[in-house]
Design a protein around this motif. Structure first.
Motif, PDB file in Angstrom:
ATOM      1  N   HIS A  27       0.869  -1.170   0.000  1.00  0.00           N
ATOM      2  CA  HIS A  27       0.000   0.000   0.000  1.00  0.00           C
ATOM      3  C   HIS A  27       0.910   1.224   0.000  1.00  0.00           C
ATOM      4  O   HIS A  27       1.587   1.504   0.983  1.00  0.00           O
ATOM      5  CB  HIS A  27      -0.912   0.003   1.233  1.00  0.00           C
ATOM      6  CG  HIS A  27      -1.836  -1.164   1.265  1.00  0.00           C
ATOM      7  ND1 HIS A  27      -3.048  -1.163   0.629  1.00  0.00           N
ATOM      8  CD2 HIS A  27      -1.712  -2.393   1.818  1.00  0.00           C
ATOM      9  CE1 HIS A  27      -3.643  -2.326   0.800  1.00  0.00           C
ATOM     10  NE2 HIS A  27      -2.840  -3.098   1.519  1.00  0.00           N
ATOM     11  N   LEU A  28       0.950   1.926  -1.123  1.00  0.00           N
ATOM     12  CA  LEU A  28       1.798   3.096  -1.273  1.00  0.00           C
ATOM     13  C   LEU A  28       0.923   4.316  -1.527  1.00  0.00           C
ATOM     14  O   LEU A  28      -0.057   4.235  -2.266  1.00  0.00           O
ATOM     15  CB  LEU A  28       2.775   2.919  -2.449  1.00  0.00           C
ATOM     16  CG  LEU A  28       3.693   1.704  -2.399  1.00  0.00           C
ATOM     17  CD1 LEU A  28       4.495   1.592  -3.689  1.00  0.00           C
ATOM     18  CD2 LEU A  28       4.620   1.781  -1.209  1.00  0.00           C
ATOM     19  N   GLN A  30       0.462   8.279  -3.075  1.00  0.00           N
ATOM     20  CA  GLN A  30       0.816   8.822  -4.380  1.00  0.00           C
ATOM     21  C   GLN A  30       2.271   9.285  -4.434  1.00  0.00           C
ATOM     22  O   GLN A  30       2.945   9.103  -5.449  1.00  0.00           O
ATOM     23  CB  GLN A  30      -0.120   9.986  -4.749  1.00  0.00           C
ATOM     24  CG  GLN A  30      -1.531   9.554  -5.067  1.00  0.00           C
ATOM     25  CD  GLN A  30      -1.587   8.691  -6.331  1.00  0.00           C
ATOM     26  OE1 GLN A  30      -0.624   8.524  -7.063  1.00  0.00           O
ATOM     27  NE2 GLN A  30      -2.750   8.117  -6.584  1.00  0.00           N
ATOM     28  N   GLU A  32       4.866   8.112  -2.654  1.00  0.00           N
ATOM     29  CA  GLU A  32       5.744   6.939  -2.686  1.00  0.00           C
ATOM     30  C   GLU A  32       5.712   6.262  -4.061  1.00  0.00           C
ATOM     31  O   GLU A  32       6.749   5.840  -4.569  1.00  0.00           O
ATOM     32  CB  GLU A  32       5.320   5.946  -1.600  1.00  0.00           C
ATOM     33  CG  GLU A  32       5.561   6.463  -0.198  1.00  0.00           C
ATOM     34  CD  GLU A  32       4.806   5.692   0.862  1.00  0.00           C
ATOM     35  OE1 GLU A  32       5.237   5.751   2.030  1.00  0.00           O
ATOM     36  OE2 GLU A  32       3.794   5.032   0.549  1.00  0.00           O
ATOM     37  N   LEU A  33       4.535   6.190  -4.658  1.00  0.00           N
ATOM     38  CA  LEU A  33       4.410   5.599  -5.984  1.00  0.00           C
ATOM     39  C   LEU A  33       5.156   6.433  -7.026  1.00  0.00           C
ATOM     40  O   LEU A  33       5.841   5.887  -7.892  1.00  0.00           O
ATOM     41  CB  LEU A  33       2.941   5.454  -6.357  1.00  0.00           C
ATOM     42  CG  LEU A  33       2.624   4.618  -7.580  1.00  0.00           C
ATOM     43  CD1 LEU A  33       3.181   3.204  -7.435  1.00  0.00           C
ATOM     44  CD2 LEU A  33       1.130   4.574  -7.805  1.00  0.00           C
ATOM     45  N   LEU A  36       8.828   5.723  -6.602  1.00  0.00           N
ATOM     46  CA  LEU A  36       9.160   4.418  -7.144  1.00  0.00           C
ATOM     47  C   LEU A  36       9.242   4.471  -8.666  1.00  0.00           C
ATOM     48  O   LEU A  36      10.196   3.965  -9.260  1.00  0.00           O
ATOM     49  CB  LEU A  36       8.135   3.373  -6.696  1.00  0.00           C
ATOM     50  CG  LEU A  36       8.358   1.949  -7.185  1.00  0.00           C
ATOM     51  CD1 LEU A  36       9.688   1.395  -6.684  1.00  0.00           C
ATOM     52  CD2 LEU A  36       7.211   1.054  -6.736  1.00  0.00           C
ATOM     53  N   ASP A  37       8.257   5.102  -9.297  1.00  0.00           N
ATOM     54  CA  ASP A  37       8.262   5.212 -10.755  1.00  0.00           C
ATOM     55  C   ASP A  37       9.466   6.017 -11.246  1.00  0.00           C
ATOM     56  O   ASP A  37      10.093   5.664 -12.248  1.00  0.00           O
ATOM     57  CB  ASP A  37       6.959   5.838 -11.253  1.00  0.00           C
ATOM     58  CG  ASP A  37       5.780   4.884 -11.146  1.00  0.00           C
ATOM     59  OD1 ASP A  37       6.004   3.657 -11.052  1.00  0.00           O
ATOM     60  OD2 ASP A  37       4.631   5.368 -11.149  1.00  0.00           O
ATOM     61  N   ARG A  52       8.260  -2.175 -11.600  1.00  0.00           N
ATOM     62  CA  ARG A  52       8.149  -1.828 -10.168  1.00  0.00           C
ATOM     63  C   ARG A  52       8.538  -2.990  -9.264  1.00  0.00           C
ATOM     64  O   ARG A  52       9.288  -2.818  -8.312  1.00  0.00           O
ATOM     65  CB  ARG A  52       6.718  -1.401  -9.840  1.00  0.00           C
ATOM     66  CG  ARG A  52       6.334  -0.062 -10.393  1.00  0.00           C
ATOM     67  CD  ARG A  52       4.866   0.200 -10.126  1.00  0.00           C
ATOM     68  NE  ARG A  52       4.464   1.511 -10.608  1.00  0.00           N
ATOM     69  CZ  ARG A  52       3.200   1.877 -10.723  1.00  0.00           C
ATOM     70  NH1 ARG A  52       2.226   1.040 -10.405  1.00  0.00           N
ATOM     71  NH2 ARG A  52       2.903   3.077 -11.156  1.00  0.00           N
TER      72      ARG A  52
END
Length: 110
Positions: A27-28, A30, A32-33, A36-37, A52
């Motif tokens: 569960h990330l 926005q 954190e996502l 990551l991207d 990912r």
């Protein structure tokens, strides 16, 4: 004869189970996502970005290797002599005890 989507998925799960693969749900938020991207692309400039899941798996391996190095440096408890990480010590509470202060060298910080 072509397999149905359910049969293909069942075969995929069987292959993953045979290879000891485990599905993990994260569960990330926005932010954190987005990080990551960004990292997926930044870690492979000029090439196909990491997927990912691939980047997370590589980060886990890198983190684990760093932790092993930190544990080698952590030494031992100055009071009881046990090799770190010490889970319990009769001298817990004493400032020289690893349980009291030594664990802080392994603590995560951002």
């Amino acid at each position: 004869m072509a397999k149905s989507p359910a049969e293909r998925k069942a075969a995929q799960r069987a292959r993953q189970a045979a290879n000891s693969m485990t599905k993990l749900e994260l569960h990330l938020d926005q932010q954190e996502l987005a990080m990551l991207d960004h990292d997926c692309v930044a870690r492979r400039p000029g090439r196909q970005p990491y997927d990912r899941a691939e980047l997370v798996a590589l980060m886990i391996r890198k983190y684990h290797a760093e932790l092993q190095e930190q544990l080698q440096v952590a030494g031992q408890c100055a009071k009881c002599g046990d090799v770190a990480p010490v889970n319990s010590c009769p001298c817990s509470g004493d400032s020289a005890c690893w349980v009291t202060n030594g664990w802080k060298s392994l603590k995560l910080s951002v």
